[in-house]
Design an enzyme around this catalytic site. Structure first.
Site, PDB file in Angstrom:
ATOM      1  N   ARG A  16      42.225  36.529  35.778  1.00 20.90           N
ATOM      2  CA  ARG A  16      42.312  37.850  36.411  1.00 20.90           C
ATOM      3  C   ARG A  16      43.712  38.184  36.911  1.00 20.90           C
ATOM      4  O   ARG A  16      44.003  39.316  37.256  1.00 20.90           O
ATOM      5  CB  ARG A  16      41.293  37.939  37.558  1.00 20.90           C
ATOM      6  CG  ARG A  16      39.866  38.068  37.075  1.00 20.90           C
ATOM      7  CD  ARG A  16      38.860  37.757  38.159  1.00 20.90           C
ATOM      8  NE  ARG A  16      38.682  36.319  38.356  1.00 20.90           N
ATOM      9  CZ  ARG A  16      37.861  35.785  39.258  1.00 20.90           C
ATOM     10  NH1 ARG A  16      37.179  36.574  40.060  1.00 20.90           N
ATOM     11  NH2 ARG A  16      37.750  34.473  39.374  1.00 20.90           N
ATOM     12  N   GLY A 139      30.227  31.942  45.647  1.00 18.50           N
ATOM     13  CA  GLY A 139      28.992  31.168  45.704  1.00 18.50           C
ATOM     14  C   GLY A 139      28.344  31.366  47.068  1.00 18.50           C
ATOM     15  O   GLY A 139      29.039  31.506  48.077  1.00 18.50           O
TER      16      GLY A 139
HETATM   17  C1  UD1 Z   1      34.596  28.750  43.212  1.00 16.77           C
HETATM   18  C2  UD1 Z   1      33.230  28.214  43.606  1.00 16.77           C
HETATM   19  C3  UD1 Z   1      32.501  29.272  44.436  1.00 16.77           C
HETATM   20  C4  UD1 Z   1      33.343  29.648  45.638  1.00 16.77           C
HETATM   21  C5  UD1 Z   1      34.738  30.084  45.198  1.00 16.77           C
HETATM   22  C6  UD1 Z   1      35.623  30.257  46.427  1.00 16.77           C
HETATM   23  C7  UD1 Z   1      32.466  26.749  41.800  1.00 16.77           C
HETATM   24  C8  UD1 Z   1      31.594  26.633  40.613  1.00 16.77           C
HETATM   25  N1  UD1 Z   1      32.458  27.926  42.420  1.00 16.77           N
HETATM   26  O1  UD1 Z   1      34.403  29.857  42.357  1.00 16.77           O
HETATM   27  O2  UD1 Z   1      31.257  28.774  44.869  1.00 16.77           O
HETATM   28  O3  UD1 Z   1      32.704  30.657  46.365  1.00 16.77           O
HETATM   29  O4  UD1 Z   1      35.340  29.099  44.367  1.00 16.77           O
HETATM   30  O5  UD1 Z   1      36.883  30.743  46.085  1.00 16.77           O
HETATM   31  O6  UD1 Z   1      33.112  25.784  42.140  1.00 16.77           O
HETATM   32  N2  UD1 Z   1      39.498  24.798  38.366  1.00 16.77           N
HETATM   33  C9  UD1 Z   1      39.900  23.680  37.694  1.00 16.77           C
HETATM   34  N3  UD1 Z   1      39.255  23.351  36.543  1.00 16.77           N
HETATM   35  C10 UD1 Z   1      38.246  24.072  36.047  1.00 16.77           C
HETATM   36  C11 UD1 Z   1      37.829  25.218  36.747  1.00 16.77           C
HETATM   37  C12 UD1 Z   1      38.470  25.564  37.935  1.00 16.77           C
HETATM   38  O7  UD1 Z   1      40.824  22.987  38.107  1.00 16.77           O
HETATM   39  O8  UD1 Z   1      37.715  23.674  34.995  1.00 16.77           O
HETATM   40  C13 UD1 Z   1      40.196  25.167  39.616  1.00 16.77           C
HETATM   41  C14 UD1 Z   1      40.903  26.494  39.505  1.00 16.77           C
HETATM   42  O9  UD1 Z   1      42.244  26.316  39.085  1.00 16.77           O
HETATM   43  C15 UD1 Z   1      40.850  27.022  40.937  1.00 16.77           C
HETATM   44  C16 UD1 Z   1      39.609  26.371  41.513  1.00 16.77           C
HETATM   45  O10 UD1 Z   1      39.272  25.301  40.646  1.00 16.77           O
HETATM   46  O11 UD1 Z   1      41.972  26.626  41.688  1.00 16.77           O
HETATM   47  C17 UD1 Z   1      38.444  27.343  41.628  1.00 16.77           C
HETATM   48  O12 UD1 Z   1      38.128  27.850  40.350  1.00 16.77           O
HETATM   49  P1  UD1 Z   1      37.735  29.357  40.134  1.00 16.77           P
HETATM   50  O13 UD1 Z   1      37.463  29.556  38.696  1.00 16.77           O
HETATM   51  O14 UD1 Z   1      38.690  30.255  40.810  1.00 16.77           O
HETATM   52  O15 UD1 Z   1      36.321  29.355  40.899  1.00 16.77           O
HETATM   53  P2  UD1 Z   1      35.589  30.591  41.514  1.00 16.77           P
HETATM   54  O16 UD1 Z   1      34.927  31.357  40.443  1.00 16.77           O
HETATM   55  O17 UD1 Z   1      36.495  31.309  42.423  1.00 16.77           O
HETATM   56 CA    CA Z   2      38.735  31.208  42.997  1.00 16.14          CA
END
Ligand code: UD1
Ligand code: CA
Length: 457
Positions: A16, A139
């Site tokens: 995004r 979440g």
């Molecule tokens: C996540 C949480 C959600 C919470 C929100 C708060 C999960 C499934 N959901 O959602 O409950 O309310 O954060 O901001 O955890 N990342 C990795 N590897 C991956 C995927 C993500 O390192 O495979 C890292 C991203 O770089 C980021 C963080 O994890 O820094 C969160 O990932 P993001 O995709 O932003 O999760 P949200 O959809 O925001």
């Molecule tokens: Ca996030």
């Protein structure tokens, strides 16, 4: 927090943001988001910080360097999967603090409360949560009738009823390492996004008999940055925090809403910052200064009692009681000593200006060394470039350079010398001499009358 291990998830792309750079290296108040989170974990006293990198990992590593250890997540299969790739770096047992790289506003003090709450409550998992007006996208924390946390449901997987819950998951947790390991074995990607959710570990650990708790904190610190608009919102909050910190230390900031000070800037007491200033990098400003309006100061040091208005100062050192501006441009690598005056439309580059010298208007000084109490007349310039190379100009103490003088480098002006206005100086001037480098004036008497007579005027 001795012995605490922290994992920070930062492998995601951050779609995004619509950026070619990973989301977590985007800056908030001049500091990459991920670095804010790492610094909070460090301040908390984490023994070890493991950052999970993936998407454009090299850019994240460039920002953090040797400060942390890295785990590499080749494919971003979800937050649960991200923790799995860091598993090998975790100790056998104990607790782990899990953070995400996109929440720059989190503070060590809140994390400290979270960990202490976890220990005091004897929890297996403690979620950092928040109750918000608009929970869209986050979440949700599901609790039973007695208020015990049961599990987390992602927005995309939530029923309408679950979506009406206003308590959200910050994606920051403290977890028992042994139980987390067990739970990670049981996480599947059977959900709306086809991802391995870390949030599922919470429900699984509960089913395994773990005690789940949530530490509720105000939204401001847990706000996640997923878009450029949220980046701006985080920036706004961070800037205000920084400005208030300076105000508490005795700095007057006339209007903090239009004053932009980076995280590492230092400012002395009784300095006044007027509106429109952007103060960046490792800048240090002394006390009793008046800075602004509308200055940009980057990686520079400014002494006490200075007055700088409508000017740009880059990577330079400025002494005490210096008056500058309006509209001075101090390019990199200058040393400006005490009591110097630099006036309007003056540009200075890679030069030294010693005590008490005055460069009041319309002057270019480049690759020069200006002695003490020198006066550079209006429009005088150093001609430091011959089209191929730069050369030096050295001006001694107490020199008076008249208006509109060209000092053609390399050239040396001795102490106490005078340079006549309009001169082009190409040779060294000895100490105490008057140098005149221009044609003599010729007055042609009766010239106009003559022309009229010849019918040519
Ligand atoms: C996540 C949480 C959600 C919470 C929100 C708060 C999960 C499934 N959901 O959602 O409950 O309310 O954060 O901001 O955890 N990342 C990795 N590897 C991956 C995927 C993500 O390192 O495979 C890292 C991203 O770089 C980021 C963080 O994890 O820094 C969160 O990932 P993001 O995709 O932003 O999760 P949200 O959809 O925001
Ligand atoms: Ca996030």
């Amino acid at each position: 927090m001795e012995g605490l291990v922290t994992i920070i998830l930062a492998a995601g792309l951050g779609k995004r943001m619509k950026s070619k750079h990973p989301k977590v290296v985007h800056k908030v108040a001049g500091k990459p988001m991920i670095e804010w989170v790492v610094d909070a974990a460090k301040e908390l006293g984490s023994r070890e910080i493991i950052v999970v990198v993936g998407h454009r990992a090299e850019e994240v590593k460039e920002v953090l360097g040797e400060k942390v250890r890295y785990a590499y997540q080749e494919m971003q299969l979800g937050t649960g999967h991200a923790v799995m790739v860091a598993e090998d770096l975790l100790p056998e047992e104990g607790i782990v603090l899990i953070l995400t790289g996109d929440t720059p506003l989190i503070t060590a003090s809140t994390l400290n409360n979270l960990v202490n709450f976890h220990i005091k409550e004897n929890n297996t998992v403690t979620i950092l949560s928040s109750v918000v007006e608009d929970p869209t996208g986050y979440g949700r924390i599901l609790r039973d009738k007695s208020g015990n946390v049961i599990k987390i449901v992602e927005d995309k997987d939530a029923t309408e009823l679950e979506k009406s819950i206003h308590e959200i998951n910050s994606a920051m947790y403290v977890m028992d390492i042994v139980m987390l390991r067990e739970a990670l074995k049981n996480i599947t990607n059977d959900n709306a996004q086809g991802e391995y959710y870390l949030t599922d570990a919470v429900g699984i650990i509960r089913q395994m008999g773990g005690k789940i708790g949530a530490y509720v904190t105000p939204y401001e610190e847990i706000m996640g940055v997923n878009s450029r608009i949220q980046l701006f919102e985080a920036e706004k909050i961070m800037r205000r925090r920084i400005n208030y910190k300076h105000m508490k230390n005795g700095v007057t900031i006339i209007d903090p809403d239009v004053t932009y000070i980076d995280a590492e800037v230092e400012i002395g007491a009784d300095t006044i910052i007027l509106p429109g200033c952007v103060i960046e990098g490792k800048t240090k400003i002394g006390s009793d200064c008046e800075i602004g309006p509308n200055c940009r100061i980057v990686d520079s040091e400014i002494g006490n009692g200075c007055n700088v208005m409508y000017s740009v100062i880059l990577s330079s050192k400025v002494g005490n009681n210096v008056k500058m501006g309006p509209f001075a441009h101090i390019r990199p690598d200058n040393v400006i000593y005490d009591n110097v005056k630099i006036g309007d439309f003056v540009e200075i580059k890679k030069s030294i200006v010693k005590e008490g010298s005055k460069i009041p208007h319309l002057t270019y000084v480049g690759d020069a060394e200006i002695g003490k109490n020198v006066n550079m007349g209006c429009g005088s310039i150093t001609v430091n470039y011959d089209g191929k190379q730069k050369h030096k100009i050295i001006i001694g103490d107490n020199v008076f350079v008249g208006c509109n003088v060209n000092l053609v480098a390399p050239v040396k002006i001795g102490d106490n010398a005078y340079i006549a206005a309009g001169s082009t100086i190409t040779e060294d001037v000895p100490e105490g001499a008057l140098a005149i480098g221009r044609n003599r004036q010729v007055n042609k008497e009766g010239w106009v009358q003559e022309r009229i007579k010849k019918g040519r005027l």
